[in-house]
Design a protein around this motif. Structure first.
Motif, short mmCIF file in Angstrom:
data_model
loop_
_atom_site.label_atom_id
_atom_site.label_comp_id
_atom_site.label_asym_id
_atom_site.label_seq_id
_atom_site.Cartn_x
_atom_site.Cartn_y
_atom_site.Cartn_z
N ALA A 1 0.83 -1.21 0.00
CA ALA A 1 0.00 0.00 0.00
C ALA A 1 0.86 1.26 0.00
CB ALA A 1 -0.93 -0.01 1.21
N ILE A 2 1.97 1.24 0.76
CA ILE A 2 2.85 2.41 0.80
C ILE A 2 3.37 2.71 -0.61
CG2 ILE A 2 5.09 3.26 1.62
CD1 ILE A 2 4.55 1.80 4.23
N VAL B 1 -5.44 3.77 1.36
CA VAL B 1 -5.29 3.90 2.82
C VAL B 1 -6.25 2.95 3.55
CG1 VAL B 1 -5.56 5.46 4.78
CG2 VAL B 1 -4.39 6.24 2.71
N SER B 2 -7.49 2.89 3.06
CA SER B 2 -8.48 2.02 3.74
C SER B 2 -8.05 0.56 3.66
CB SER B 2 -9.86 2.17 3.10
OG SER B 2 -10.12 3.51 2.84
N ILE B 3 -7.60 0.17 2.46
CA ILE B 3 -7.17 -1.23 2.30
C ILE B 3 -6.01 -1.53 3.26
CG2 ILE B 3 -6.03 -2.85 0.74
CD1 ILE B 3 -7.69 -1.74 -1.52
N ALA C 1 -7.31 -1.80 6.78
CA ALA C 1 -8.08 -3.04 6.93
C ALA C 1 -7.15 -4.24 6.99
CB ALA C 1 -9.06 -3.18 5.76
N ALA C 2 -6.15 -4.25 6.08
CA ALA C 2 -5.21 -5.37 6.04
C ALA C 2 -4.45 -5.48 7.36
CB ALA C 2 -4.24 -5.22 4.88
N LEU C 3 -4.07 -4.30 7.89
CA LEU C 3 -3.33 -4.29 9.15
C LEU C 3 -4.17 -4.91 10.27
CD1 LEU C 3 -0.53 -3.17 9.76
CD2 LEU C 3 -1.63 -1.18 10.80
N ILE C 4 -5.46 -4.46 10.30
CA ILE C 4 -6.35 -4.99 11.34
C ILE C 4 -6.53 -6.50 11.18
CG2 ILE C 4 -8.73 -4.96 12.21
CD1 ILE C 4 -8.77 -1.95 11.53
N VAL C 5 -6.78 -6.92 9.93
CA VAL C 5 -6.96 -8.36 9.67
C VAL C 5 -5.70 -9.12 10.09
CG1 VAL C 5 -7.16 -10.10 7.87
CG2 VAL C 5 -8.67 -8.12 7.85
#
Ligand code: ADP
Ligand code: MG
Length: 596
Positions: free
Chosen positions: A47-48, A73-75, A78-82
Motif C-alpha cells: 500500500a505504501i 489507505v483504507s485497504i 483493513a489489512a493491518l487490522i486483519v
C-alpha cells in the motif's frame, strides 16, 4: 494352553493416527489463520508503494486521484487490522489446541501405561516414561502452539512479496532475490552432514544426562561398594565428550554461519538493493518510483528465512516425539479376560509352568508348586536361578508361556487386573517409589486411606520415625526433600503393602541395601506384614525362614528340592549345604532371637 486367552478385544486404532488427531480441526484453523495473517502483513507495505505512485503526480502539480488514495489507505488499514487480528486468533487457537492436545495426550499415556503388562516397567527406566510424558509432549506443544505459525509466515511473506515485485518491476525483483539465493547456496554448506550431526548431538546429550542421573542417583549404592571413581569417571567422560563435540561442530560451521548472518543482515541487504536500484535507474531506464517496492519489500525477505532455521529444529524434535509416542501407543496392552472370574480363596498354585523372557532361553521350566492360604513358602537358590522371575509371575508382571498360574483356583489371566492387585501385594527388590509425597506413595493402592491409616501402616513398617525426621514429614516428596536409602525405600513399599492389606503377598528381600541397622527393621516390618497371609518370600538370610511351611530350592529354573527346614537339613542335600555355609558365615551377625 494359550488359546483360551488370546486377545479378542477390537484392534486399537492405528497409533500413528492418534497423536495429533484430537486437534486436527484446530490445526487446520491455525494454518488458514497463519496464511491470512502473513498475507495481511505484506499488504501495508504494498500500500505504501501504491500510495507513493498515486501521490507522485502531485510533485509535478498535477491533480491527485483522491478517491484512489483513500481506497489505498483504507485497504492498508483493513489489512493491518486483519493481519493483527488473525495473528492473535491463531495464537489463541494454537494455545487452546495445545492445552487440549497436551491434556488428551497425557490422559492417553496414563491410560495406556495402566494397560501395559507390569513387566514393561521392569525393563524401562522411569526416565523413559518421564521422557514420554514430559519432553515428547512439550515438543509437540512447540509444534502446535508456535512452529506451524512461524513456518507458514516464513514462507507466505516472501512468496507474496516476490510475486508482487515481479508484477511491478521484474528487474528489481531479481535484485531482491540475490541475497535469498546466496543464503540458500551457503546454507547447505553450513548444514552439511547436519542430520548425522543432530543424531550425534542427541547421542551426546543422552549419554550426558544418563551419566548424570546415574552419578547422582547411584551415589549411595556406588559409595557403599567403593566405586565412586568408576561412576565419576563415566560422568566426566560424558561431559568431556559433550564439550568436545559441541566445540568441534561450532568451529566447523562458524565461517559459513557468519557468512549467512552477514548476507541476511538488513544493512548488507539495503546496501545491495540501493546499489542495484541506482544502476537500474541510471542504466536501464527504470522509473525511480518502481524501485521503491523492491527496496521496501526486499528488506523483509531474509528475516523470515532465518527464522525458518530455528523452527526447523523444533519441527525435527516434534517429528521425533511423534514417532516415539506412536511407538509407545503401539505397544500391545496386557490381554483383558473375555470372561472375568473372581478367584475363590487365597491359595496360589503354579502348574507345570515354563517361562522365558522375549527371545531368550527358558528361565523357568516345569515349575509346580502350591501355597495353601495362610502359609509361608520360601524360595531359595543361587543368583540367576529364576527366583525373582517366578515371584513376578504371581502379580502377572509376565504371562507364563506354558502351564498355568492360578490364584484361588482361577487362572490369573482370567482375573481382572484391579481384582488381582487387591489380592496380591508385592515388595520387590527394585523398589519403585513415585516422585510424589510419602503419604501418596504409601496409599498408592488405596487412595482413600485416611492419614491415621497411613501412619499406622508406616509405624508397622518401621518407617514412621524416619518420615517424621523430614521437615515436611509425610508431605515430603520423594526425590525432592525426601531422600531415602534403599532399605528405607523398601520399608515405604512395605507400608504400602500393609495398607493395601492384600491377602496374598510376594516378597523379594532386599540384599543390596541391607545394612545391619535397617536389616533388623526390615525383618520386623516383614514379619508384621506376613502375619496370616499367603506368603511367597524370596529369602537370602536363611535364618528368617526356618519356620516357613515349605522351602523350595531353585536351581537354573528348576525346583530341585522341597520340604520344611528340618526335612531339608535332614535330607543332607543342597539346602543342607547352603544352611551350613550360611551358619558359618553369619553366626556372629545373627540378630537376637534369630529364627523366630
Ligand atoms: P534370581 O532372582 O534368582 O537372581 P532372576 O529371576 O532375576 O534370578 O533371573 C533369572 C534369569 O532371567 C537370569 O538369567 C536373568 O538374566 C534373566 N532375566 C531377569 N530379568 C530379565 C528381564 N527383565 N529380561 C530378560 N531377562 C531377564
Ligand atoms: Mg532376584
Amino acid at each position: 494352553m494359550q488359546a483360551p486367552f488370546t486377545r479378542s478385544t477390537p484392534k486399537p486404532p492405528s497409533p500413528e493416527a492418534g497423536v495429533l488427531s484430537s486437534v486436527r480441526g484446530s490445526l487446520a484453523g491455525i494454518v488458514v489463520l497463519s496464511v491470512i495473517g502473513a498475507a495481511g502483513s505484506v499488504v501495508p507495505f504494498i500500500a505504501i508503494v501504491e500510495l507513493a505512485r498515486a501521490l507522485m503526480p502531485a510533485i509535478d502539480g498535477a491533480p491527485v486521484d483522491a478517491a484512489r488514495v483513500w481506497l489505498i489507505v483504507s485497504i492498508a488499514i483493513a489489512a493491518l487490522i486483519v493481519s493483527v487480528g488473525t495473528a492473535f486468533l491463531s495464537g489463541v487457537v494454537g494455545h487452546f489446541a495445545d492445552a487440549e492436545m497436551q491434556h488428551s495426550l497425557r490422559q492417553r499415556i496414563i491410560r495406556h501405561l495402566q494397560r501395559l503388562p507390569l513387566g514393561w516397567f521392569d525393563r524401562r527406566s522411569s526416565g523413559a516414561v518421564r521422557k514420554l510424558v514430559e519432553n515428547d509432549v512439550v515438543a509437540l506443544h512447540q509444534l502446535v502452539a508456535h512452529s506451524i505459525q512461524d513456518v507458514l509466515t516464513a514462507i507466505t511473506v516472501p512468496v507474496i512479496s516476490l510475486v508482487y515485485l515481479f508484477i511491478v518491476e521484474w528487474r528489481m525483483a531479481l535484485a531482491a532475490l540475490v541475497p535469498l539465493v546466496a543464503i540458500l547456496l551457503v546454507y547447505p554448506l553450513m548444514m552439511r552432514g547436519a542430520g548425522e550431526k543432530y543424531r550425534q548431538y542427541d547421542q551426546a546429550t543422552q549419554a550426558l544426562s544418563g551419566a548424570t542421573v546415574e552419578f547422582v542417583q547411584g551415589i549411595a549404592v556406588v559409595k557403599r561398594f567403593g566405586q565412586v571413581g568408576r561412576s565419576h569417571r563415566r560422568y566426566s567422560d560424558a561431559t568431556r565428550e559433550y564439550v568436545r563435540f559441541v566445540g568441534e561442530w561450532t568451529r566447523e560451521t562458524a565461517v559459513s554461519f557468519t557468512i549467512v548472518e552477514l548476507l541476511a543482515s538488513p544493512i548488507v541487504v539495503l546496501a545491495w538493493l540501493l546499489a542495484a536500484a541506482v544502476w537500474l535507474v541510471g542504466n536501464a531506464g527504470v522509473a525511480p518510483v518502481d524501485i521503491l517496492p523492491g527496496i521496501l519489500l526486499g528488506l523483509g525477505l531474509t528475516a523470515p528465512l532465518m527464522k525458518l532455521g530455528a523452527s526447523g529444529q523444533f519441527l525435527r524434535n516434534a517429528t521425533k516425539a511423534r514417532q516415539s509416542l506412536s511407538e509407545f501407543f503401539g505397544l500391545a496392552p496386557v490381554s483383558a479376560p473375555d470372561r472375568p472370574e473372581t478367584p475363590e480363596g487365597h491359595s496360589v498354585a503354579l502348574d507345570d509352568v515354563s517361562f522365558g523372557y522375549l527371545d531368550s532361553h527358558r528361565v523357568l521350566e516345569d515349575i509346580s508348586l502350591a501355597c495353601a492360604p495362610g502359609t509361608v513358602t520360601a524360595l531359595v537358590g543361587a543368583s540367576g536361578s529364576g527366583k525373582s522371575t517366578l515371584a513376578k509371575l504371581v502379580p502377572r508382571f509376565y504371562d507364563v508361556d506354558e502351564g498355568s498360574m492360578t490364584i484361588g483356583g482361577t487362572d490369573v489371566r482370567r482375573i481382572p487386573s484391579n481384582e488381582l492387585y487387591r489380592r496380591v501385594g508385592f515388595v520387590f527388590q527394585d523398589v519403585q517409589l513415585l516422585r510424589a509425597s510419602l503419604r501418596d506413595n504409601i496409599r498408592l493402592t488405596r487412595p482413600d486411606a485416611t492419614d491415621a491409616e497411613v501412619e499406622a501402616a508406616a509405624r508397622a513398617a518401621q518407617i514412621h520415625d524416619r518420615i517424621l525426621q523430614f521437615a515436611r514429614g509425610y508431605d515430603a516428596v520423594v526425590g525432592e526433600d525426601a531422600n531415602l536409602s534403599g532399605g528405607e525405600a523398601q520399608r515405604v513399599t512395605i507400608a504400602r503393602s500393609l495398607l493395601a492389606d492384600a491377602p496374598i503377598l510376594v516378597l523379594d528381600e532386599a540384599t543390596a541395601f541391607a545394612d545391619p541397622d535397617s536389616e533388623a527393621s526390615i525383618q520386623r516390618a516383614l514379619s508384621t506384614l506376613a502375619a496370616s497371609r499367603t506368603v511367597l518370600v524370596i529369602a537370602h538370610r536363611l535364618h528368617t525362614i526356618v519356620r516357613a511351611d515349605q522351602i523350595l530350592v531353585l536351581d537354573n529354573g528348576h525346583i530341585v528340592e522341597r520340604g520344611t527346614h528340618e526335612e531339608l537339613v535332614a535330607s543332607d542335600g543342597r539346602f543342607a549345604a547352603m544352611w551350613s555355609d550360611y551358619q558359618r558365615n553369619h553366626a556372629r551377625s545373627l540378630p537376637e532371637g534369630a529364627g523366630a
